[in-house]
Design an enzyme around this catalytic site. Structure first.
Site, PDB file in Angstrom:
ATOM      1  N   ASP A 128       0.851  -1.194   0.000  1.00  0.00           N
ATOM      2  CA  ASP A 128       0.000   0.000   0.000  1.00  0.00           C
ATOM      3  C   ASP A 128       0.882   1.237   0.000  1.00  0.00           C
ATOM      4  O   ASP A 128       1.634   1.470   0.949  1.00  0.00           O
ATOM      5  CB  ASP A 128      -0.907  -0.038   1.233  1.00  0.00           C
ATOM      6  CG  ASP A 128      -1.692   1.239   1.440  1.00  0.00           C
ATOM      7  OD1 ASP A 128      -1.876   1.997   0.462  1.00  0.00           O
ATOM      8  OD2 ASP A 128      -2.129   1.481   2.580  1.00  0.00           O
TER       9      ASP A 128
ATOM     10  N   ASP B 214      -4.033   3.999   2.715  1.00  0.00           N
ATOM     11  CA  ASP B 214      -5.470   3.799   2.889  1.00  0.00           C
ATOM     12  C   ASP B 214      -5.816   2.376   3.322  1.00  0.00           C
ATOM     13  O   ASP B 214      -6.999   2.024   3.437  1.00  0.00           O
ATOM     14  CB  ASP B 214      -6.234   4.173   1.616  1.00  0.00           C
ATOM     15  CG  ASP B 214      -5.925   3.259   0.435  1.00  0.00           C
ATOM     16  OD1 ASP B 214      -5.031   2.385   0.565  1.00  0.00           O
ATOM     17  OD2 ASP B 214      -6.572   3.412  -0.623  1.00  0.00           O
TER      18      ASP B 214
ATOM     19  N   ASP C  83      -1.948  -1.207  -3.838  1.00  0.00           N
ATOM     20  CA  ASP C  83      -2.181  -0.472  -5.076  1.00  0.00           C
ATOM     21  C   ASP C  83      -1.016  -0.672  -6.033  1.00  0.00           C
ATOM     22  O   ASP C  83      -0.021  -1.332  -5.707  1.00  0.00           O
ATOM     23  CB  ASP C  83      -2.396   1.021  -4.785  1.00  0.00           C
ATOM     24  CG  ASP C  83      -1.358   1.601  -3.838  1.00  0.00           C
ATOM     25  OD1 ASP C  83      -0.152   1.343  -4.053  1.00  0.00           O
ATOM     26  OD2 ASP C  83      -1.734   2.290  -2.877  1.00  0.00           O
TER      27      ASP C  83
ATOM     28  N   ASP D  22      -9.688 -15.263 -16.662  1.00  0.00           N
ATOM     29  CA  ASP D  22     -10.565 -15.722 -15.599  1.00  0.00           C
ATOM     30  C   ASP D  22     -11.722 -16.524 -16.184  1.00  0.00           C
ATOM     31  O   ASP D  22     -12.330 -16.121 -17.176  1.00  0.00           O
ATOM     32  CB  ASP D  22     -11.094 -14.499 -14.833  1.00  0.00           C
ATOM     33  CG  ASP D  22     -11.904 -14.866 -13.615  1.00  0.00           C
ATOM     34  OD1 ASP D  22     -11.344 -15.498 -12.712  1.00  0.00           O
ATOM     35  OD2 ASP D  22     -13.101 -14.523 -13.572  1.00  0.00           O
TER      36      ASP D  22
ATOM     37  N   GLU E  90      -7.465 -19.932 -16.794  1.00  0.00           N
ATOM     38  CA  GLU E  90      -7.996 -20.477 -15.551  1.00  0.00           C
ATOM     39  C   GLU E  90      -9.175 -21.348 -15.967  1.00  0.00           C
ATOM     40  O   GLU E  90     -10.265 -20.855 -16.229  1.00  0.00           O
ATOM     41  CB  GLU E  90      -8.470 -19.383 -14.603  1.00  0.00           C
ATOM     42  CG  GLU E  90      -8.912 -19.952 -13.255  1.00  0.00           C
ATOM     43  CD  GLU E  90     -10.170 -19.311 -12.678  1.00  0.00           C
ATOM     44  OE1 GLU E  90     -10.439 -19.529 -11.486  1.00  0.00           O
ATOM     45  OE2 GLU E  90     -10.890 -18.624 -13.402  1.00  0.00           O
TER      46      GLU E  90
END
Length: 546
Positions: free
Chosen positions: A42, A46, A50, A223, A282
């Protein structure tokens, strides 16, 4: 000691500046590291990881010795399912940064010799995607609804779902809208399935792929690559607890033959770009043979080997999975992939047993995996030996499956807890503002800082193994040969190397295979480097140079 090698940082551009043939085939034996973006690092305090955080920690991945980094979705999303509900496929969600951060990350990775693979989510969108909002507004029979799987209900007044399909997350796979029609969602209601019979859908995703390829990404993890095509007529299955059938048999909503035409189209698109960009499926398939269909020469480059991931701690079962996997992929000229953990399953350190037993077995499984022919996936934190977090309070969980009544147990949050970087700090170096899921206090001693330089640590074991995998020509893609072994053990040879893997809870004496170069357990002082036999320790894996 667990090993007798140091692990210097690789030459920064070694991976991208290798000979032409190696560059064309990099994916056949690559070690690919999965970053679950919100739990990696991070940068802005927050509590959520990211893209800038990932970029700052890239040197760790270079020094670890991986070849590529797979990033979970960071696109515009309401985050109903950790970003796998995409509202804008061409934007970075503000939670993770912006497009400039994505561009900077790709460039920085390439400078360090790392390739970047991003997730693409083609089976479904977010219910906040403009297309779905348009479909709701335009009503039944509109062109906007043809992009999704809207159907009238059954029963006297359409009050029953169109068929008996169940969501992977539990409960029915259909939700009724205000005008009376139902839409299909194989996952959460916030994730409406697209209809891949629609030319608009196909054209849109080709455009999305080009967008990210033009930005410089090296490939896509696809995915639900097995789910985009549904059986004609959407037939009933005729039983409940359908999630238990996934990966065990062909279902009318998964592993339909029609998906392969889509993947062939995508392969042609990938091949039109320089630098050997790849597609990774996947795909849950009931047999290794059906999984191999996804990696035929004109389809995708890799497919996740979930049979290996799901294999119990049992030598005969592992050998069967290894043999079946290698035979299936060899039949189509593709490499096999090996994976032990990811963001959807309980970490293998916990799956293999409690406490020290689980960690000991996880270390052994890692060396086994890295010695097998083909490509390897490492899930963030497994190089630290992180266990599953099994005691998260209900109120902090965010996995949508947790709130459902059937299907998965809803425990995916336990493998997604942010990883520790330092011994101290509000989130052990993850960021200055804590972490979106609480980290156990015991993780301080598992942090990168705590383990770096400790020759007995799991981190240094991975660093040494990946260094050897790069240095020894017999590892990676290529042939292997089984050798005779006592019950409970696996022994196989690669060119110049023998791997011994003991799943028993006791030491076993074997003829000495060669010179020991790496072991998942500390070497015993009384174990000499000469002699005709050697004790292979319980729950261990050892590499021997020959």
């Amino acid at each position: 000691m667990a090993h007798d090698l140091t692990s210097p940082a690789p030459v920064p551009d070694q991976r991208l500046a290798s000979p032409d043939d190696r560059r064309r085939r990099w994916w056949r034996d690559a070690v690919i590291y999965q970053v679950y973006v919100r739990s990696f690092a991070d940068s802005d305090g927050d509590g959520v990881g990211d893209l800038r955080g990932v970029r700052a920690r890239l040197p760790h991945l270079r020094d670890l010795g991986v070849d590529a980094v797979w990033l979970t979705p960071f696109y515009g999303s309401p985050q109903a399912d950790g970003g796998y509900d995409v509202a804008d496929y061409r934007a970075v969600d503000p939670l993770f940064g912006d497009l400039a951060d994505a561009d900077d990350l790709v460039r920085a990775a390439h400078e360090l010799g790392l390739r970047i693979i991003v997730d693409i989510v083609p089976n479904h969108t977010s219910d906040q995607h403009p297309w779905f909002l348009e479909a709701l507004a335009d009503g039944p029979g509109s062109p906007a609804r043809e992009r999704f799987l809207f159907r009238p209900g059954r029963g006297e007044n359409g009050e029953l779902p169109p068929n008996d399909w169940e969501s992977v997350f539990g409960g029915p796979a259909w939700t009724r809208v205000a005008d009376g029609e139902w839409y299909l969602h194989l996952f959460a209601p916030e994730q409406p399935d697209l209809d891949w019979e629609s030319p608009e859908v196909r054209a849109e995703f080709e455009s999305v792929l080009r967008f990210w390829l033009d930005l410089g990404v090296d490939g896509f993890r696809i995915d639900v690559a097995h789910g985009m095509v549904k059986a004609a007529g959407l037939p009933d299955i005729g039983r409940t607890e359908q999630a238990r059938l996934i990966g065990n048999q062909v279902l009318p909503f998964f592993d339909q033959d029609g998906v392969h035409e889509i993947h062939r189209t995508w392969r042609r698109l990938l091949d039109s770009y320089p630098g050997e960009r790849i597609g990774v499926a996947e795909a849950w398939a009931p047999t290794p043979e059906r999984l191999a269909l996804y990696v035929r020469p004109d389809e995708l480059h890799q497919a996740f080997n979930f049979q290996f991931l799901n294999c119990p701690w049992d030598a005969p079962a592992m050998r069967r999975v290894i043999d079946d996997s290698l035979a299936a992929t060899a039949s189509v000229g593709a490499p096999t992939t090996w994976v032990l953990s990811n963001h959807d399953v309980v970490r293998h350190t916990t799956r293999y047993g409690e406490g020290d037993t689980g960690l000991r077995r996880a270390r052994a499984a890692a060396l086994l995996m890295l010695a097998l022919p083909g490509s390897v996936y490492v899930y963030q934190g497994e190089e630290l030996g992180l266990p599953e977090v099994t005691d998260l309070p209900d109120e902090v969980r965010q996995d949508p499956a947790f709130r459902r009544t059937a299907g998965q147990e809803g425990l995916r949050d336990g493998c997604r807890v942010p990883i520790p970087w330092t011994v101290q700090g509000p989130s052990y170096g993850f960021g200055d503002g804590g972490s979106w899921l609480p980290q156990p206090a015991s993780w301080a001693k598992l942090s990168v800082e705590a383990q770096s330089g400790d020759p007995l640590s799991t981190l240094e074991l991975y660093r040494s193994a990946l260094t050897l995998r790069r240095e020894l020509p017999g590892l990676g893609d290529g042939a292997m040969e089984w050798r005779e072994a006592p019950e409970g053990l696996l022994v196989f040879a690669r060119p110049g190397l023998v791997c011994t893997f003991n799943t028993l809870g006791r030491d076993v004496e074997l003829p000495r295979p060669g010179r020991r170069v790496l072991s998942s357990v500390p070497w015993q002082p009384e174990d000499s480097t000469t002699g005709e036999t050697v004790l292979v320790p319980a729950d261990s894996c050892t590499w021997w140079a020959i």
